[in-house]
Design a protein around this motif. Structure first.
Motif, PDB file in Angstrom:
ATOM      1  N   VAL A 125      37.945  39.280  37.173  1.00 40.76           N
ATOM      2  CA  VAL A 125      37.002  38.179  37.432  1.00 40.76           C
ATOM      3  C   VAL A 125      37.437  36.876  36.772  1.00 40.76           C
ATOM      4  CG1 VAL A 125      35.063  39.751  37.732  1.00 40.76           C
ATOM      5  CG2 VAL A 125      35.485  38.747  35.484  1.00 40.76           C
ATOM      6  N   THR A 126      38.294  36.943  35.764  1.00 36.23           N
ATOM      7  CA  THR A 126      38.739  35.714  35.099  1.00 36.23           C
ATOM      8  C   THR A 126      40.169  35.360  35.490  1.00 36.23           C
ATOM      9  OG1 THR A 126      39.437  36.991  33.148  1.00 36.23           O
ATOM     10  CG2 THR A 126      37.212  36.067  33.128  1.00 36.23           C
ATOM     11  N   ARG A 204      32.966  33.343  31.489  1.00 34.22           N
ATOM     12  CA  ARG A 204      33.767  32.105  31.389  1.00 34.22           C
ATOM     13  C   ARG A 204      35.184  32.393  30.904  1.00 34.22           C
ATOM     14  NH1 ARG A 204      30.351  27.606  30.706  1.00 34.22           N
ATOM     15  NH2 ARG A 204      28.466  28.001  31.921  1.00 34.22           N
ATOM     16  N   SER A 205      35.315  33.361  29.972  1.00 32.40           N
ATOM     17  CA  SER A 205      36.638  33.718  29.453  1.00 32.40           C
ATOM     18  C   SER A 205      36.541  35.059  28.745  1.00 32.40           C
ATOM     19  CB  SER A 205      37.158  32.656  28.482  1.00 32.40           C
ATOM     20  OG  SER A 205      36.363  32.636  27.304  1.00 32.40           O
ATOM     21  N   PHE A 206      37.690  35.702  28.564  1.00 33.88           N
ATOM     22  CA  PHE A 206      37.716  36.899  27.738  1.00 33.88           C
ATOM     23  C   PHE A 206      39.063  36.980  27.042  1.00 33.88           C
ATOM     24  CE2 PHE A 206      40.521  39.240  30.446  1.00 33.88           C
ATOM     25  CZ  PHE A 206      40.763  40.486  29.872  1.00 33.88           C
ATOM     26  N   THR A 207      39.097  37.736  25.959  1.00 32.75           N
ATOM     27  CA  THR A 207      40.314  37.821  25.147  1.00 32.75           C
ATOM     28  C   THR A 207      40.909  39.207  25.264  1.00 32.75           C
ATOM     29  OG1 THR A 207      39.438  36.213  23.579  1.00 32.75           O
ATOM     30  CG2 THR A 207      41.272  37.585  22.827  1.00 32.75           C
ATOM     31  N   TYR A 208      42.202  39.241  25.568  1.00 28.13           N
ATOM     32  CA  TYR A 208      42.944  40.496  25.635  1.00 28.13           C
ATOM     33  C   TYR A 208      44.125  40.389  24.673  1.00 28.13           C
ATOM     34  CZ  TYR A 208      45.674  44.411  27.394  1.00 28.13           C
ATOM     35  OH  TYR A 208      46.398  45.579  27.494  1.00 28.13           O
ATOM     36  N   HIS A 216      39.197  31.317  36.405  1.00 23.67           N
ATOM     37  CA  HIS A 216      39.801  30.365  37.338  1.00 23.67           C
ATOM     38  C   HIS A 216      38.757  29.575  38.123  1.00 23.67           C
ATOM     39  CE1 HIS A 216      43.871  32.753  37.571  1.00 23.67           C
ATOM     40  NE2 HIS A 216      43.636  32.217  36.407  1.00 23.67           N
ATOM     41  N   ASN A 217      37.520  30.054  38.116  1.00 20.43           N
ATOM     42  CA  ASN A 217      36.452  29.372  38.857  1.00 20.43           C
ATOM     43  C   ASN A 217      35.934  28.203  38.026  1.00 20.43           C
ATOM     44  OD1 ASN A 217      34.266  28.553  40.349  1.00 20.43           O
ATOM     45  ND2 ASN A 217      33.355  30.580  40.544  1.00 20.43           N
ATOM     46  N   THR A 231      37.847  33.082  43.013  1.00 19.80           N
ATOM     47  CA  THR A 231      38.826  32.161  43.588  1.00 19.80           C
ATOM     48  C   THR A 231      40.007  32.957  44.146  1.00 19.80           C
ATOM     49  OG1 THR A 231      40.089  31.929  41.531  1.00 19.80           O
ATOM     50  CG2 THR A 231      38.242  30.410  41.868  1.00 19.80           C
ATOM     51  N   GLY A 232      40.860  32.278  44.901  1.00 20.72           N
ATOM     52  CA  GLY A 232      42.065  32.920  45.407  1.00 20.72           C
ATOM     53  C   GLY A 232      43.047  31.896  45.918  1.00 20.72           C
ATOM     54  N   TYR A 233      44.331  32.227  45.819  1.00 20.42           N
ATOM     55  CA  TYR A 233      45.353  31.317  46.350  1.00 20.42           C
ATOM     56  C   TYR A 233      46.656  32.056  46.628  1.00 20.42           C
ATOM     57  CZ  TYR A 233      49.207  28.038  46.601  1.00 20.42           C
ATOM     58  OH  TYR A 233      50.333  27.377  47.005  1.00 20.42           O
TER      59      TYR A 233
END
Length: 470
Positions: A125-126, A204-208, A216-217, A231-233
């Motif tokens: 999702v992010t 909104r964000s996550f940490t890995y 990206h949205n 989103t997509g591209y």
């Protein structure tokens, strides 16, 4: 003389002024309605999520490449498995060499390592991580190819008649397509069917590890009411975006596909939200707009939408071992799409023990069954034979590996000892496509009704099966 000359200039300027004004009006009109028809990748739709009414539509039913919007369906399948208790957010997902080799964007997990389901969800999702999408597909479907077939079947049952999936991440594949209308349907279904998981899309964000990954949205937190989705591209698709928006009692889902840049796509989406949100109904939702994913995936796949005037036509092949009527129903579809196969890279044969089950049983039934690599080594040995018994039996899996089929038998015996007290586990072989498979069955039932009754009891314990006559 000067007065005469001034009069001539005024007579010329007046119509010029009208022409300029007209041109400005046209330009403003184009800006308000989005990209011009010259952009063949463009499509858009705005749906009132309370009533299902289409508030705006442009090329919404023509085929477009979904790119990473594909991951919306990947996540739908994950949420479905979680809701059914097949997996949890802490379930460990192994990352294969194939998954680790996916191109960016990705988490960068090394082959042989694993991630949790929740980490995979956050990464999709992010960051829109391709390696995580493939790992989930292989875990739930046995292979990405089989998972894509499951995704396509699920799309049909949700009413997405113009969509075919060939992978779980959305990387370029000429045989994978969707429509703006279908993706709006999927966006609505995600929120209606799995509200308990939908909030993942507003992350909104996550940490890995040491990496912080932003969503990206870019409309999240910038446009009032936006709570997701994706989103997509790719170069073939252009810049895509699906947005879910809630303002008071009004709710819409909007899709923009084929943007020429991320900025222009976001600007167009924001304008669609500004223009059409006030036109959405304020009445509360009644019945769900998207039907639950019930019905037969075989008949659904046979009715794949095949217009011939826009994008390439992919394969939409249903399960291979189906009744003759279903095969006849899809014959015309397969003839039309066969020419595309040579343009699509071959997919390795599935390694899951449920290969044959996926092809002969309903899609959800097959995918819901546990994979043997989740069982570990702490199972009791079960004596089996490679010959079928007489009477009726229940089949729980099928594998190219006899030992893996026996692992399933052992695990099932352990999970349901009372149900199988008078049954005996065995394997029976069959050949398909030059490969020998081993069916895992429990025999000893003297009637079809007895076998069905045992299957019903196993399903209550989350063990899928079906009755067969030996």
């Amino acid at each position: 003389m000067r007065q005469a000359f001034a009069a001539i200039l005024l007579s010329i300027a007046s119509p010029l002024k009208s022409v300029v004004a007209a041109l400005l009006a046209v330009a403003i009109g184009l800006a308000a309605t989005g990209p011009s028809a010259a952009n063949s990748k463009y499509a858009a739709i705005v749906i009132d999520a309370n009533t299902g009414k289409t508030l705006f539509s442009s090329s919404a039913d023509l085929r477009r490449y979904p790119a990473s919007l594909t991951k919306m369906m990947t996540l739908y399948m994950v949420f479905e498995a979680m809701a059914a208790g097949k997996i949890t957010k802490k379930t460990s997902i192994p990352v294969s060499r194939n998954a680790a080799a996916e191109p960016p964007t990705k988490l960068g997990v090394k082959a042989g390592n694993s991630i949790t389901v929740e980490t995979a969800i956050y990464s999709l999702v992010t960051k829109s991580a391709n390696d995580a999408a493939t790992a989930l597909a292989e875990y739930l479907g046995g292979s990405e190819k089989e998972f894509a077939r499951m995704m396509t079947a699920k799309a049909r049952k949700l009413g997405m008649t113009g969509t075919v999936f060939r992978n779980a991440h959305g990387l370029p594949d000429t045989a994978q397509f969707s429509t703006a209308r279908d993706l709006a349907t999927l966006g609505i279904a995600l929120k209606e069917h799995y509200p308990q998981y939908y909030n993942y899309f507003s992350t909104r964000s996550f940490t890995y590890g040491r990496k912080r990954m932003a969503n990206h949205n870019r409309l999240l937190g910038r446009v009032k009411g936006v709570d997701g989705i994706k989103t997509g591209y790719t170069r073939a698709s252009g810049f895509n975006l699906v947005s879910s928006v809630s303002q008071g009692d009004r709710r819409i889902v909007a899709v923009v596909m084929g943007g020429t840049s991320g900025g222009s796509r976001d600007k167009h989406m924001a304008e669609l939200i500004r223009q059409y949100m006030p036109k959405a109904s304020t009445k509360g939702k009644g019945a769900p707009l998207v039907a639950s994913a019930g019905g037969s995936p075989i008949s659904a796949l046979a009715k794949v939408f095949l217009p011939k005037n826009d994008a390439p036509t992919p394969e939409a092949r249903p399960e291979e071992e189906v009744v003759a009527a279903a095969e006849d129903e899809v014959a015309a579809v397969e003839e039309e799409v066969a020419a595309v196969e040579e343009d699509v890279a071959p997919t390795p044969k599935p390694k899951s023990v449920f290969v044959e089950t996926l092809e002969s049983a309903p899609v959800e039934q097959a995918y819901a069954q546990p994979s043997p690599d989740r069982f570990g080594d702490d199972v009791d040995p079960v004596e089996t034979a490679s010959v079928a018994q007489s009477g009726w039996a229940i089949q729980v899996a099928s594998s190219p590996s006899k030992s893996e089929a026996e692992v399933v038998l052992a695990k099932t015996t352990k999970q349901a000892p009372a149900v199988l007290a008078h049954a005996s586990g065995y394997t029976v072989t069959f050949d398909k496509g030059g490969v020998t498979y081993h069916r895992a069955r429990f025999g000893g039932f003297n009637s079809k009704a007895a076998a069905w009754k045992a299957c019903t009891a196993l399903k209550r314990k989350k063990i899928d099966c079906y009755a067969v006559e030996n």
